[in-house]
Design a protein around this motif. Structure first.
Motif, PDB file in Angstrom:
ATOM      1  N   GLY A 349       1.393 -22.425  22.770  1.00  0.00           N
ATOM      2  CA  GLY A 349       1.859 -21.054  22.582  1.00  0.00           C
ATOM      3  C   GLY A 349       3.335 -20.984  22.249  1.00  0.00           C
ATOM      4  O   GLY A 349       3.728 -20.389  21.221  1.00  0.00           O
ATOM      5  N   PRO A 350       4.212 -21.589  23.066  1.00  0.00           N
ATOM      6  CA  PRO A 350       5.641 -21.568  22.747  1.00  0.00           C
ATOM      7  C   PRO A 350       5.964 -22.289  21.437  1.00  0.00           C
ATOM      8  O   PRO A 350       6.886 -21.893  20.713  1.00  0.00           O
ATOM      9  CB  PRO A 350       6.277 -22.287  23.950  1.00  0.00           C
ATOM     10  CG  PRO A 350       5.294 -22.129  25.057  1.00  0.00           C
ATOM     11  CD  PRO A 350       3.955 -22.160  24.402  1.00  0.00           C
ATOM     12  N   VAL A 351       5.212 -23.365  21.129  1.00  0.00           N
ATOM     13  CA  VAL A 351       5.463 -24.094  19.883  1.00  0.00           C
ATOM     14  C   VAL A 351       5.133 -23.213  18.679  1.00  0.00           C
ATOM     15  O   VAL A 351       5.879 -23.155  17.690  1.00  0.00           O
ATOM     16  CB  VAL A 351       4.647 -25.403  19.847  1.00  0.00           C
ATOM     17  CG1 VAL A 351       4.971 -26.209  18.587  1.00  0.00           C
ATOM     18  CG2 VAL A 351       4.925 -26.247  21.084  1.00  0.00           C
ATOM     19  N   TRP A 352       4.031 -22.493  18.774  1.00  0.00           N
ATOM     20  CA  TRP A 352       3.665 -21.575  17.694  1.00  0.00           C
ATOM     21  C   TRP A 352       4.677 -20.447  17.559  1.00  0.00           C
ATOM     22  O   TRP A 352       5.033 -20.039  16.438  1.00  0.00           O
ATOM     23  CB  TRP A 352       2.263 -20.999  17.914  1.00  0.00           C
ATOM     24  CG  TRP A 352       1.184 -21.783  17.236  1.00  0.00           C
ATOM     25  CD1 TRP A 352       0.219 -22.547  17.827  1.00  0.00           C
ATOM     26  CD2 TRP A 352       0.956 -21.875  15.826  1.00  0.00           C
ATOM     27  NE1 TRP A 352      -0.581 -23.116  16.876  1.00  0.00           N
ATOM     28  CE2 TRP A 352      -0.162 -22.722  15.638  1.00  0.00           C
ATOM     29  CE3 TRP A 352       1.589 -21.338  14.716  1.00  0.00           C
ATOM     30  CZ2 TRP A 352      -0.655 -23.039  14.378  1.00  0.00           C
ATOM     31  CZ3 TRP A 352       1.105 -21.652  13.439  1.00  0.00           C
ATOM     32  CH2 TRP A 352      -0.017 -22.488  13.288  1.00  0.00           C
ATOM     33  N   ALA A 353       5.160 -19.913  18.667  1.00  0.00           N
ATOM     34  CA  ALA A 353       6.145 -18.826  18.607  1.00  0.00           C
ATOM     35  C   ALA A 353       7.405 -19.285  17.877  1.00  0.00           C
ATOM     36  O   ALA A 353       7.943 -18.567  17.013  1.00  0.00           O
ATOM     37  CB  ALA A 353       6.479 -18.344  20.012  1.00  0.00           C
ATOM     38  N   ALA A 354       7.883 -20.497  18.207  1.00  0.00           N
ATOM     39  CA  ALA A 354       9.068 -21.028  17.540  1.00  0.00           C
ATOM     40  C   ALA A 354       8.789 -21.290  16.060  1.00  0.00           C
ATOM     41  O   ALA A 354       9.655 -21.079  15.200  1.00  0.00           O
ATOM     42  CB  ALA A 354       9.525 -22.308  18.232  1.00  0.00           C
ATOM     43  N   TYR A 355       7.587 -21.722  15.760  1.00  0.00           N
ATOM     44  CA  TYR A 355       7.204 -22.022  14.388  1.00  0.00           C
ATOM     45  C   TYR A 355       7.198 -20.756  13.532  1.00  0.00           C
ATOM     46  O   TYR A 355       7.721 -20.725  12.409  1.00  0.00           O
ATOM     47  CB  TYR A 355       5.817 -22.665  14.378  1.00  0.00           C
ATOM     48  CG  TYR A 355       5.410 -23.328  13.093  1.00  0.00           C
ATOM     49  CD1 TYR A 355       5.871 -24.598  12.780  1.00  0.00           C
ATOM     50  CD2 TYR A 355       4.544 -22.708  12.210  1.00  0.00           C
ATOM     51  CE1 TYR A 355       5.475 -25.234  11.598  1.00  0.00           C
ATOM     52  CE2 TYR A 355       4.146 -23.320  11.034  1.00  0.00           C
ATOM     53  CZ  TYR A 355       4.625 -24.587  10.741  1.00  0.00           C
ATOM     54  OH  TYR A 355       4.237 -25.211   9.576  1.00  0.00           O
TER      55      TYR A 355
END
Length: 364
Positions: A349-355
């Motif tokens: 989830g956090p990785v996708w948000a940053a992406y």
């Protein structure tokens, strides 16, 4: 960029198979869930067969198709490329998913139709192919000089992109875009004395190095090789015979449907990624979803994904002795169990948000 955006993602989507289609489709779902107005511009026919020797499409999508997917692009119809570009004028952002320089002519056609009518980001899975041809660099240079921004997945790829364009280059870790079966239970924790090589077989992925290392490693360990061979199948069989590995290596050539993936991973102790070169690989995240440690070479982003001695092992690339040593280390008493106990599925989830932040900001 901020607020609700009108975004077009151009790239392969279901029913195309493989990581590119999964990524394009999941990206569209994530952008829409973040409140954006999203459409995918995909393909009726993406490549001529001689440029993509594997199976291009599958009958059953391996995930949820994105509802706003249009399939108007055809490699045989350059006039259609221009029309698609013209139709995207006025969008807040156009994302070109770049998987291969072979796509560049069609993307240049789209840009000609767009005529600066929207900011454009080239989302490069690989800036240049692992196995390059003379035309790859000129094509990519021409494309990257025409867009407003470039997004890549590793610092190494960023340096490569900056050598081809003066446009802004952003870096964001590639988040997971796994097939639906990847979250299935991994089964019991019995040591199988079997390793797995999974995915398309191409020279840069180092299967030959793994076979030679297997011959030097623990003598009772087997290997399953599951995936499409882009050439070299007869040579691989010959190498297996010459190394005396016929009883230890199982070849399963051909595309592996998502429904068969859990059984493959459950039958192995570790996934091996003996790549000579790499950017990032979804196979690391897939292995972790199935509870499997990963033995990988120190290329691309593997050393960031795999914690050496915790949930896998890292060894030198294109080095039979280093990989054989890693295999012996992995099968020391208690090591398969210990490394498997360190595996944790990643919260993406956090990785996708940053992406998404990096992508929507890459054309600024």
């Amino acid at each position: 960029m901020s607020g609700r955006l009108s975004i077009a993602v151009v790239g392969p989507a279901f029913p195309y198979k493989g990581g590119g289609a999964h990524h394009t489709t999941e990206l569209a779902h994530r952008l829409a869930a973040a409140g954006h107005d999203v459409v995918i511009e995909s393909w009726r026919a993406q490549y001529p067969g001689f440029l993509y020797p594997g199976q291009q499409t599958i009958s059953e999508p391996e995930g949820e198709p994105f509802p706003a997917t249009r399939r108007r692009l055809d490699w045989r119809r350059p006039d259609g490329w221009w029309r698609v570009g013209r139709s995207l004028r006025g969008r807040d952002l156009v994302v070109l998913a770049v998987l291969s320089p072979v796509q560049v002519p069609s993307y240049l056609g789209i840009l000609a139709g767009l005529r600066r009518g929207a900011p454009v980001v080239a989302l490069c899975h690989n800036v240049l192919p692992h196995e390059r041809k003379a035309y790859d660099e000129p094509l990519m240079r021409r494309l990257l000089r025409r867009v407003d921004g470039v997004l890549v997945h590793t610092g190494e790829q960023a340096e490569l992109a900056r050598g081809l364009t003066r446009r802004p280059v952003s870096v964001a870790e590639m988040p997971a875009h796994l097939p639906v079966s990847a979250a299935a239970a991994a089964g019991d924790r019995e040591v199988r004395r079997r390793l797995l090589f999974f995915g398309i077989v191409r020279p840069y992925k180092g299967l030959d190095v793994l076979l030679r290392a297997l011959a030097e490693g623990p003598g009772d360990v087997g290997l399953t090789v599951a995936g499409e061979f882009w050439g070299g199948l007869d040579e691989t069989r010959g190498l297996i015979r010459s190394l005396g590995l016929e009883s230890r290596v199982e070849l399963r050539p051909g595309y592996v449907p998502a429904a068969e993936v859990p059984e493959l991973f459950a039958a192995a102790d570790a996934l091996v990624l003996p790549y000579r070169t790499a950017t990032a690989s979804q196979n690391v995240w897939m292995a972790y979803e199935h509870g499997l440690p990963v033995i990988a070479t120190d290329v691309g982003g593997f050393a960031d994904q795999v914690r050496d001695g915790v949930d896998g092992l890292i060894c030198a690339p294109d080095d039979v002795a280093s990989l054989a040593k890693a295999l012996r280390r992995f099968y020391e008493p208690g090591e398969p169990e210990r490394l498997r106990s360190g595996v944790r599925p990643v919260d993406h989830g956090p990785v996708w948000a940053a992406y998404l932040d990096a992508l929507t900001g890459a054309a600024r």
